[in-house]
Design a protein around this motif. Structure first.
Motif, PDB file in Angstrom:
ATOM      1  N   ALA A  41       0.817  -1.209   0.000  1.00  0.00           N
ATOM      2  CA  ALA A  41       0.000   0.000   0.000  1.00  0.00           C
ATOM      3  C   ALA A  41       0.854   1.264   0.000  1.00  0.00           C
ATOM      4  O   ALA A  41       0.413   2.310  -0.474  1.00  0.00           O
ATOM      5  CB  ALA A  41      -0.932  -0.009   1.207  1.00  0.00           C
ATOM      6  N   THR A  42       2.086   1.166   0.490  1.00  0.00           N
ATOM      7  CA  THR A  42       2.946   2.347   0.519  1.00  0.00           C
ATOM      8  C   THR A  42       3.404   2.756  -0.877  1.00  0.00           C
ATOM      9  O   THR A  42       3.810   3.887  -1.089  1.00  0.00           O
ATOM     10  CB  THR A  42       4.191   2.096   1.390  1.00  0.00           C
ATOM     11  N   GLU A  43       3.324   1.849  -1.840  1.00  0.00           N
ATOM     12  CA  GLU A  43       3.764   2.160  -3.198  1.00  0.00           C
ATOM     13  C   GLU A  43       2.656   2.718  -4.076  1.00  0.00           C
ATOM     14  O   GLU A  43       2.919   3.166  -5.187  1.00  0.00           O
ATOM     15  CB  GLU A  43       4.359   0.907  -3.831  1.00  0.00           C
ATOM     16  N   ILE A  44       1.427   2.712  -3.591  1.00  0.00           N
ATOM     17  CA  ILE A  44       0.295   3.201  -4.379  1.00  0.00           C
ATOM     18  C   ILE A  44       0.486   4.665  -4.796  1.00  0.00           C
ATOM     19  O   ILE A  44       0.345   4.980  -5.979  1.00  0.00           O
ATOM     20  CB  ILE A  44      -1.035   3.000  -3.634  1.00  0.00           C
ATOM     21  N   PRO A  45       0.830   5.568  -3.874  1.00  0.00           N
ATOM     22  CA  PRO A  45       1.009   6.968  -4.305  1.00  0.00           C
ATOM     23  C   PRO A  45       2.123   7.150  -5.325  1.00  0.00           C
ATOM     24  O   PRO A  45       1.987   7.943  -6.256  1.00  0.00           O
ATOM     25  CB  PRO A  45       1.343   7.708  -3.002  1.00  0.00           C
ATOM     26  N   SER A  46       3.214   6.385  -5.196  1.00  0.00           N
ATOM     27  CA  SER A  46       4.321   6.573  -6.140  1.00  0.00           C
ATOM     28  C   SER A  46       3.936   6.082  -7.537  1.00  0.00           C
ATOM     29  O   SER A  46       4.311   6.699  -8.533  1.00  0.00           O
ATOM     30  CB  SER A  46       5.586   5.872  -5.644  1.00  0.00           C
ATOM     31  N   VAL A  47       3.179   4.997  -7.627  1.00  0.00           N
ATOM     32  CA  VAL A  47       2.742   4.519  -8.936  1.00  0.00           C
ATOM     33  C   VAL A  47       1.751   5.507  -9.542  1.00  0.00           C
ATOM     34  O   VAL A  47       1.817   5.819 -10.728  1.00  0.00           O
ATOM     35  CB  VAL A  47       2.132   3.096  -8.838  1.00  0.00           C
ATOM     36  N   GLY A  48       0.840   6.035  -8.720  1.00  0.00           N
ATOM     37  CA  GLY A  48      -0.100   7.049  -9.205  1.00  0.00           C
ATOM     38  C   GLY A  48       0.631   8.279  -9.718  1.00  0.00           C
ATOM     39  O   GLY A  48       0.289   8.824 -10.770  1.00  0.00           O
ATOM     40  N   LEU A  49       1.656   8.707  -9.017  1.00  0.00           N
ATOM     41  CA  LEU A  49       2.448   9.864  -9.436  1.00  0.00           C
ATOM     42  C   LEU A  49       3.188   9.573 -10.743  1.00  0.00           C
ATOM     43  O   LEU A  49       3.222  10.416 -11.644  1.00  0.00           O
ATOM     44  CB  LEU A  49       3.444  10.247  -8.340  1.00  0.00           C
ATOM     45  N   ARG A  50       3.744   8.370 -10.867  1.00  0.00           N
ATOM     46  CA  ARG A  50       4.439   8.006 -12.112  1.00  0.00           C
ATOM     47  C   ARG A  50       3.474   7.987 -13.293  1.00  0.00           C
ATOM     48  O   ARG A  50       3.827   8.420 -14.395  1.00  0.00           O
ATOM     49  CB  ARG A  50       5.138   6.659 -11.954  1.00  0.00           C
ATOM     50  N   LEU A  51       2.245   7.489 -13.060  1.00  0.00           N
ATOM     51  CA  LEU A  51       1.244   7.516 -14.128  1.00  0.00           C
ATOM     52  C   LEU A  51       0.903   8.956 -14.503  1.00  0.00           C
ATOM     53  O   LEU A  51       0.782   9.284 -15.689  1.00  0.00           O
ATOM     54  CB  LEU A  51      -0.016   6.767 -13.693  1.00  0.00           C
ATOM     55  N   ASP A  52       0.750   9.830 -13.495  1.00  0.00           N
ATOM     56  CA  ASP A  52       0.458  11.248 -13.765  1.00  0.00           C
ATOM     57  C   ASP A  52       1.577  11.896 -14.566  1.00  0.00           C
ATOM     58  O   ASP A  52       1.329  12.714 -15.450  1.00  0.00           O
ATOM     59  CB  ASP A  52       0.250  12.021 -12.460  1.00  0.00           C
ATOM     60  N   GLU A  53       2.826  11.543 -14.249  1.00  0.00           N
ATOM     61  CA  GLU A  53       3.960  12.107 -14.977  1.00  0.00           C
ATOM     62  C   GLU A  53       3.990  11.602 -16.420  1.00  0.00           C
ATOM     63  O   GLU A  53       4.404  12.321 -17.317  1.00  0.00           O
ATOM     64  CB  GLU A  53       5.275  11.755 -14.275  1.00  0.00           C
ATOM     65  N   HIS A  54       3.558  10.371 -16.616  1.00  0.00           N
ATOM     66  CA  HIS A  54       3.556   9.785 -17.965  1.00  0.00           C
ATOM     67  C   HIS A  54       2.468  10.408 -18.831  1.00  0.00           C
ATOM     68  O   HIS A  54       2.709  10.727 -19.990  1.00  0.00           O
ATOM     69  CB  HIS A  54       3.369   8.273 -17.887  1.00  0.00           C
ATOM     70  N   HIS A  55       1.263  10.572 -18.270  1.00  0.00           N
ATOM     71  CA  HIS A  55       0.152  11.138 -19.037  1.00  0.00           C
ATOM     72  C   HIS A  55      -0.941  11.631 -18.097  1.00  0.00           C
ATOM     73  O   HIS A  55      -1.070  11.149 -16.980  1.00  0.00           O
ATOM     74  CB  HIS A  55      -0.432  10.090 -20.007  1.00  0.00           C
ATOM     75  N   ALA A  56      -1.683  12.604 -18.569  1.00  0.00           N
ATOM     76  CA  ALA A  56      -2.838  13.082 -17.811  1.00  0.00           C
ATOM     77  C   ALA A  56      -3.950  12.041 -17.924  1.00  0.00           C
ATOM     78  O   ALA A  56      -4.118  11.414 -18.971  1.00  0.00           O
ATOM     79  CB  ALA A  56      -3.323  14.412 -18.369  1.00  0.00           C
ATOM     80  N   PRO A  57      -4.698  11.828 -16.845  1.00  0.00           N
ATOM     81  CA  PRO A  57      -5.785  10.855 -16.927  1.00  0.00           C
ATOM     82  C   PRO A  57      -6.788  11.224 -18.019  1.00  0.00           C
ATOM     83  O   PRO A  57      -7.109  12.394 -18.222  1.00  0.00           O
ATOM     84  CB  PRO A  57      -6.457  10.948 -15.553  1.00  0.00           C
ATOM     85  N   GLU A  58      -7.236  10.216 -18.733  1.00  0.00           N
ATOM     86  CA  GLU A  58      -8.230  10.404 -19.794  1.00  0.00           C
ATOM     87  C   GLU A  58      -9.463   9.597 -19.408  1.00  0.00           C
ATOM     88  O   GLU A  58      -9.473   8.382 -19.538  1.00  0.00           O
ATOM     89  CB  GLU A  58      -7.673   9.905 -21.129  1.00  0.00           C
TER      90      GLU A  58
END
Length: 80
Positions: A3-20
């Motif tokens: 669960a501690t890695e959830i924010p970092s993966v979400g941040l990496r996804l945000d850096e890769h692309h804006a949610p569509e």
């Protein structure tokens, strides 16, 4: 992944692309990850999605590397 890695993966996804999203569901059409709202300002993957989201990011990086290699080869052929 925990669960501690959830924010970092979400941040990496945000850096890769804006949610569509489609404006009705809190799911990104591009990567399938959950977002913070139907309008999708940020990715917020559920704990069960962290591994899949991380794998998606790795696959996208590989695709970029392959595309760069193809471009490099095409430029090299044009120079010969």
């Amino acid at each position: 992944m925990g669960a501690t890695e959830i924010p970092s993966v979400g941040l990496r996804l945000d850096e890769h692309h804006a949610p569509e999203t489609n404006g009705r569901m809190s799911v990104c059409r591009r990567c399938g990850g959950l977002t913070d709202s139907p309008m999708g300002l940020h990715h917020m993957p559920h704990e069960s999605q962290v591994n899949r989201s991380n794998d998606w990011l790795v696959a996208q990086a590989r695709i970029r590397e392959i595309d760069r290699a193809k471009e490099f080869r095409a430029r090299q052929r044009g120079m010969i």
